[in-house]
Enzyme design. Structure first.
Site, PDB file in Angstrom:
ATOM      1  N   SER A 246      44.864  10.967   4.626  1.00  0.00           N
ATOM      2  CA  SER A 246      43.846   9.966   4.976  1.00  0.00           C
ATOM      3  C   SER A 246      42.459  10.496   4.669  1.00  0.00           C
ATOM      4  O   SER A 246      42.281  11.685   4.361  1.00  0.00           O
ATOM      5  CB  SER A 246      43.940   9.595   6.468  1.00  0.00           C
ATOM      6  OG  SER A 246      43.632  10.717   7.274  1.00  0.00           O
TER       7      SER A 246
ATOM      8  N   SER B  82      31.077  20.498   7.583  1.00  0.00           N
ATOM      9  CA  SER B  82      30.335  19.355   8.116  1.00  0.00           C
ATOM     10  C   SER B  82      28.876  19.733   8.277  1.00  0.00           C
ATOM     11  O   SER B  82      28.544  20.918   8.440  1.00  0.00           O
ATOM     12  CB  SER B  82      30.902  18.937   9.479  1.00  0.00           C
ATOM     13  OG  SER B  82      30.073  17.966  10.098  1.00  0.00           O
TER      14      SER B  82
ATOM     15  N   TYR C  69      34.180  20.539  18.304  1.00  0.00           N
ATOM     16  CA  TYR C  69      34.159  20.304  16.857  1.00  0.00           C
ATOM     17  C   TYR C  69      33.017  21.087  16.212  1.00  0.00           C
ATOM     18  O   TYR C  69      33.209  21.769  15.204  1.00  0.00           O
ATOM     19  CB  TYR C  69      34.000  18.807  16.600  1.00  0.00           C
ATOM     20  CG  TYR C  69      33.946  18.424  15.136  1.00  0.00           C
ATOM     21  CD1 TYR C  69      35.079  18.476  14.343  1.00  0.00           C
ATOM     22  CD2 TYR C  69      32.754  17.986  14.556  1.00  0.00           C
ATOM     23  CE1 TYR C  69      35.039  18.120  13.008  1.00  0.00           C
ATOM     24  CE2 TYR C  69      32.699  17.622  13.228  1.00  0.00           C
ATOM     25  CZ  TYR C  69      33.842  17.689  12.457  1.00  0.00           C
ATOM     26  OH  TYR C  69      33.800  17.337  11.129  1.00  0.00           O
TER      27      TYR C  69
END
Length: 329
Positions: free
Chosen positions: A57, A187, A200
């Protein structure tokens, strides 16, 4: 008007023009330069063996589709076999690959004991690994005070230790061949802190420290490139599958953050970074990219902006409002 004043006005206009251009881009300046004038993925990546984790995904899935159009040999990994098979069928539908060019290799990245076996399986299938794309990971939405310790452990096991372990399994093969690319899909939060996602952020900070150290250690191996890819918000299922305050609870629905980048655009820029051997890449829509630059170069101003931005949103989150659906003001 004096020449000195005219030159000063021209310099000011040039600065304003550059600022305007920056506000229109969706990647750091080195990446944009590489996209405009650098090497093309269609020329540099064709024929390589590329292993993508988290390929069922989001960014991983889109990477599989775009790489399949370049004529690479693909290894697709994730936990859900049926989703990997779906991605494989769509890749074959592009017409550039045959059945033998795509290897489905399901495994759980958090299960580190399976990584050595998985690496040997890829080498047995294709004989080499040219590119490892560490993309698998999870995020969450919870305040630190409400988050169980088991949850922090779960995220570190998957996002950080799982990535480190798989990289360590592949790295000796690349060192022996004296070539290869290790790509970590990190990120922007690895540099810019955000609340309600402390586990995270911590795992991504850890990944940043790991790959920066790895890049220095690879100085003696110039044929091996380690790339730290830092996207901002991207359209994917990572937030649909994100955890809440406990490891067994997920959000279970799609969120509709504004200022999210199209997954296809993000992946195209990742491929540009891979083709040009870029070691550090920032990708994101504005205002996230601007905040990343401010945090890097003017941290006091960036801290003030982040404080103002998140103050009300933390209160909204506590009251049960999905802050990802609130507009940026």
């Amino acid at each position: 008007m004096s020449w000195s004043l005219l030159l000063a006005l021209c310099a000011l206009l040039l600065l304003l023009l550059k600022l305007l251009c920056f506000l229109c881009v969706d990647g750091d300046l080195t990446l944009m330069w590489s996209e405009w004038l650098g090497r093309r993925p269609e020329q540099e990546l064709t024929g390589l063996v590329v292993w993508v984790t988290g390929a069922s995904s989001g960014i991983g899935e889109e990477l599989a589709y775009q790489l399949s159009k370049l004529g690479v040999s693909l290894v697709l990994s994730a936990r859900r076999v049926h989703e990997l098979e779906r991605v494989k069928r769509k890749c074959l539908g592009n017409g550039n690959l045959k059945e033998k060019d795509i290897f489905i290799l399901p495994f759980d990245l958090a299960n580190r004991s399976s990584h050595e076996v998985a690496t040997k399986a890829v080498l047995q299938e294709f004989g080499r690994i040219d590119v490892l794309v560490n993309n698998a990971g999870k995020t969450h939405s919870s305040l630190i005070v409400d988050t169980k310790m088991d949850f922090f452990k779960e995220l570190m096991e998957l996002n950080y230790l799982g990535t480190v372990s798989l990289t360590k399994c592949v790295l000796p093969h690349m060192i022996e061949r004296k070539q290869g690319k290790i790509v970590i899909v990190n990120s922007l939060v690895s540099s810019v802190p955000i609340p309600i996602a402390s586990g995270y952020c911590a795992s991504k900070h850890a990944l940043q420290g790991f790959i920066h150290s790895l890049q220095i250690e690879l100085i003696k191996h110039p044929g091996i490139i380690a790339s730290n890819i830092c996207p901002g918000l991207v359209h994917s299922n990572i937030r649909k599958n994100m955890l809440t305050e406990e490891v067994t609870k997920t959000v279970g629905h799609n969120t509709t953050q504004v200022h999210k980048m199209a997954t296809s655009r993000c992946v195209r820029l990742i491929l540009v970074a891979m083709a040009n051997n870029l070691k550090e890449v920032w990708i994101g829509e504005q205002p996230y990219l601007l905040v990343a630059y401010l945090w890097q170069y003017v941290p006091t101003l960036a801290w003030w902006i982040i404080h103002k931005f998140w103050e009300k949103r933390i209160d909204l989150f506590k009251s049960g409002v999905d802050v990802s659906k609130t507009k940026y003001k």
